[in-house]
Design an enzyme around this catalytic site. Structure first.
Site, PDB file in Angstrom:
ATOM      1  CB  VAL D  15      -0.866   0.105   1.303  1.00  0.00           C
ATOM      2  CG1 VAL D  15      -1.689   1.196   1.429  1.00  0.00           C
ATOM      3  CG2 VAL D  15      -1.734  -1.034   1.148  1.00  0.00           C
ATOM      4  CB  CYS D 149     -10.041  -2.867  -0.104  1.00  0.00           C
ATOM      5  SG  CYS D 149      -9.506  -4.329   0.565  1.00  0.00           S
ATOM      6  CD  GLN D 176     -12.651  -8.998  -0.252  1.00  0.00           C
ATOM      7  OE1 GLN D 176     -13.580  -9.556   0.613  1.00  0.00           O
ATOM      8  NE2 GLN D 176     -11.739  -8.540   0.189  1.00  0.00           N
ATOM      9  N   GLY D 180      -5.447  -7.226  -2.155  1.00  0.00           N
ATOM     10  CA  GLY D 180      -5.714  -6.954  -0.881  1.00  0.00           C
ATOM     11  C   GLY D 180      -5.026  -7.441   0.207  1.00  0.00           C
ATOM     12  NE  ARG D 237      -7.621 -12.664  -0.541  1.00  0.00           N
ATOM     13  CZ  ARG D 237      -7.540 -11.447   0.058  1.00  0.00           C
ATOM     14  NH1 ARG D 237      -7.974 -10.336  -0.746  1.00  0.00           N
ATOM     15  NH2 ARG D 237      -7.186 -11.161   1.451  1.00  0.00           N
ATOM     16  CG  HIS D 244     -11.811  -6.332  -3.319  1.00  0.00           C
ATOM     17  ND1 HIS D 244     -10.724  -7.137  -4.018  1.00  0.00           N
ATOM     18  CD2 HIS D 244     -11.410  -5.861  -2.078  1.00  0.00           C
ATOM     19  CE1 HIS D 244     -10.064  -6.978  -2.930  1.00  0.00           C
ATOM     20  NE2 HIS D 244     -10.256  -6.481  -1.866  1.00  0.00           N
ATOM     21  CG  ASN D 329      -8.101  -4.403  -4.407  1.00  0.00           C
ATOM     22  OD1 ASN D 329      -7.996  -4.751  -5.600  1.00  0.00           O
ATOM     23  ND2 ASN D 329      -6.946  -5.256  -3.660  1.00  0.00           N
TER      24      ASN D 329
END
Lengths: 351, 351, 351, 351
Positions: D15, D149, D176, D180, D237, D244, D329
């Site tokens: 991130v 997210c 997702q 993430g 997932r 997502h 996301n």
């Protein structure tokens, strides 16, 4: 420079869409005609085309009415994304009618009077055009082709080595993206948890096309003398969307260290970039020194998809040198390469 | 034959689980001890182990209490799935204490007095054991290793060619499964829509291990004379769960046609199969003639994961011959190969 | 029991291959006829069929000559893997000619006199056969269908809850495997790094079929009274080879704790298993209590692909209860389910 | 507007890299400080960071020396990409020292005096800042958070429906992307040919965060009154890199047709876009009417990754309405969302 009006043949297919995406933002060309098979002809592009790229279909083409693949299109040149079967005749009809044809199809690539062109590699082969026109009785039309998507990365990486040290033998194993087969193309059941060790016709193209591309134009005879290189190719399909990876081993005529090879690659100059071609990128060959690069999704967009990324340059105990080569197969290896060919001819005043 | 009591070192990891899965159905062995790192020791296997294979954890081991990785286990031999760092010392301690150690770790593979064994290839190298024991002062314990997962498929395919024609040079490019890196192993962000052109230490192993495996045992000196072959390896990770694919080009000492090469491969006899080893499969080398085989998920289970599948045998313009080779990396390339080593020694009366 | 001679219609396709794979090891049936479209008819199966399963094409069918999809096959019953378009007429012709037809096609599923059958759920609906024969004037032939691949897992998981507590509303979101679309089926460009939130006709089937399957047979009228359940389905395709995952929320008529729901699921008895049907598995519903199960490649083979694996049973703040359900879409959800239907009728003496 | 000097905490992680990538091209901010854990502190960013995004690491940060995560950084505000464990204390220390903290961590999100902010949804909640400062005795520092997210796409799609019709119940099933979970994050062995039906803590966040986000700020008490909505979430997932997907069913307080719902979604106005925030996109909610959209790799980049794409709006037999929702996301759902929060405060004159 005033944008030149251009058409796209086979506009609704995977490569056709890529042509449109790239041309829509190209300052030297302006899309004025779209042509496709009878199934689509007469319909508006936005309706007929099942657009599948990750950026939206450009506004400017959505309302264009698709025309049949026949001369009569309102443009000076056409980019051909036709399948090989349809391309053979159609492209000749367009050339005979006076259009400059820039083809991504394989049909005419190996014909002696048709330039097989990578602007950074063999721009001078464009001289074949006048012999082509003379021989075929074409007034101002002509056909220029770009190589197969797996050939272009290989040849761009070989070119500086061939110039500096002479390439004698090449052994290449590819890991190719599924987009190379178009849409619907490769069934998901073949590549999910799988590798397909075969792509029809691909190995033959990788063996033959580089010889013409790295060959020398002989003005006396108006032909290209093929390079004298022995190539072995093993082609595989892997679970990657875009970006062909190639493990390349090379035997050189002259002794060279790994540093020499790297220097030749990094020192490679892009002539179309020097000429101002908007699709040309500099460096064309990007050498990375991390141990685990290039990688498809991390490096395929380098240079707007027109760069070739090379990594892991190191000694090969069998042939002398080896490296990994990555190029974007539907940009550099297809539509983008063909557009750069047209840019080169425009920069040279041919168009 | 009465099942021999065996232990598994590193029982909770990816390879350890595969050992347990295969041993649970092996008629010659019976699991009587499980050992793992201190984090798991003292706990019941069913609780301590995050079982990740597609068949359930065998009933017979669920209630076993995991022991520390120290001699004292109630068994005659141990299979080692320890990481290389831990294996170096621990395996020697077990051998010194009288256990036969069958190791999948790389630590001892290249030591001159340790057999690096593929039963179908160099079963006679097992004779190194007596020299190992003499040299190290070990009474009945010993260490036997199996090769790296990417080496075994290559060497099995080369063996009949080496016997028949002499292998001089090999150029191999691998497309390896993620399970080769264990669990958690390869991050999904590295291989989804990606290829990683690097696996630490892998190319070195593929260059060195085949020389020992294809070398000849010299009784006079009690050593293995390495084969004289030049190998170049380029190793890649692809989005495949199990099954290493290898594009292999070979230069032979003797002229041979493609038919000769195919005949040598298909005619290869499995000595451990003839000896009745339960994990041995016949044919060990399965040659397919479809243009697009082998493929990982379609061919990796051949021979219960112990066969090597070869396809696309054809001329290589550069080295002479080329082919695609596939083997299951966690069965033939790890646990299954190690178990077959133990079976061989049992069939020969060493155990 | 003497194996019954059976035929497979649509033998060369993805579901046809799965029928052959499963029937080849089924003790109650023996393949004596293979039929496929005109393109394949007259050719030997081993040549005409592009076999794509991970186990080899069974020896026993390789030399069989494929026949046209017309009555006259030498067998008592046929399993139909025909596409819906071809199935509509062909299956009726076979039934009229006296064959028992076990169809995986959707064509006849919702016809009032055709059993839509899951042996563990509504075996008594097989009684529709006599009404079907009477109504259509068929002597001994008949048509029996199995549900859509995404329906079967859902209904098996709902059945014990419906019996114990009454199911009133169901909201299901699927993550379906690509094999459900056959071969070539889903293009790799659609699911590599992608999810397709749409499968044509699938949501409608999931809404309608469960009502018939969980309905009650009314002997007086010879019809099935549909269950009174409101269902909402959202169907997605994901990058999985085999195994449909379903996130299911359920509103029950009677108050129940999570423990009650789990007890109902684990206590579910398989009647076809009690009858000795070789494809029946016990438990049919396997409840796992790990937080992260079921998972496609780890659980789809449970019960030889005939079990349904349920996990994460927990409260749903909106509907009351929720859970994850996994079933193998080409075994339990297609060929295996259809074969189990035939086994049930054999066990009941109908065949 | 003069670019404001900003720092990034946790700069080397997944991130953190995304923060840097987005901030490098943001006209309102200028990166002047990078901080990370002790392992990296003191090293140059270009060396310490294993950069993993598909665009290259921005030139401007390569030579910056990474500092410890302690107040003293030369900047006015910090963006926090710290893991939740480290964020709890560190972010408070920065706020106490006078920094505006824009945090992507979950630590402070649900604290009553900390704004949990989506500028298009609840920009007025920023008023909590003054109560936070008063209560905690902070002079000019403060903490503002963005949601999880998987929450942000859901809440953006619900907001116009809540405003127009009142949202009462929501049932959401997510598919997702692996990004993430950061890097290395999800093991490839878990998602290749797989789906993991569990993400720790995710369902709880999706149930709680929307209530605060859609709640109303009460100036009298200086608190947010949570919305009264019942939510059920099932989180999975799948093998997707970014984006997502969420299957969302909604029960509304007021009767509405599908056309009404679509009109509410398409009519949604972006207040931060009207304020000129450079990361705001218009429309923020993009409604597609093709049957098979949105799809992760085709729609996640819409609006530079800041748009939410909604498709398949249709009746839900159980709850009333359903739709598919996609958002990026790591852009909209993490770094981009946090940056937009800072832009909003700048546009409002708070910064």
């Amino acid at each position: 420079m005033e944008p030149l009006p251009v058409g796209v043949l086979g506009a609704t297919g995977a490569v056709g869409q890529r042509f449109i995406q790239l041309l829509a933002r190209n300052p030297w060309f302006r899309i004025t005609a779209l042509a496709a098979s009878e199934r689509s002809a007469g319909r508006r592009f936005g309706e007929a085309c099942d657009w599948r790229l990750s950026t939206d279909c450009p506004e400017q083409v959505r309302d264009m009415v698709i025309q049949p693949v026949e001369p009569g299109l309102d443009c000076a040149i056409v980019f051909s994304a036709l399948p090989a079967s349809a391309a053979q005749d159609a492209e000749e009809r367009f050339a005979a009618a006076g259009y400059g044809v820039f083809s991504n199809a394989s049909s005419h690539r190996m014909e002696p009077d048709v330039p097989l062109l990578i602007p950074e590699v063999n721009g001078d082969h464009a001289q074949l055009i006048q012999y082509q026109q003379a021989r075929r009785g074409w007034d101002k039309g002509f056909i220029v082709t770009n190589p197969n998507c797996s050939t272009v990365g290989l040849v761009l990486a070989l070119k500086p080595l061939h110039d500096a040290f002479g390439v004698e033998r090449v052994l290449v194993t590819t890991m190719q993206a599924v987009s190379g087969a178009g849409y619907p193309g490769v069934p998901s059941l073949d590549v999910l948890d799988g590798v397909v060790p075969y792509i029809g016709g691909e190995e033959e193209k990788m063996v033959q096309e580089p010889l013409k591309l790295l060959g020398s134009f002989d003005a006396a005879s108006g032909t290209v003398r093929p390079a004298s290189i022995t190539i072995s190719a093993s082609c595989n399909r892997v679970a990657v969307r875009d970006g062909h990876m190639e493990a390349v081993s090379v035997a050189l005529a002259t002794a060279a260290s790994t540093a020499d090879v790297v220097a030749a690659l990094t020192g490679f100059k892009s002539r179309p970039h020097a000429l101002g071609c908007p699709s040309a990128t500099d460096p064309t060959i990007l050498v990375r020194d991390e141990p685990d690069r290039p990688q498809p999704f991390r490096d395929r967009e380098n240079g707007q998809g027109m760069a070739v990324t090379v990594g892991r340059v190191r000694p090969c105990p069998v042939l002398g040198h080896k490296m990994m080569v990555l190029s974007h197969n539907t940009i550099r290896g297809a539509a983008g390469g063909s557009i750069l060919n047209a840019e080169l001819l425009r920069a040279q005043g041919v168009l």
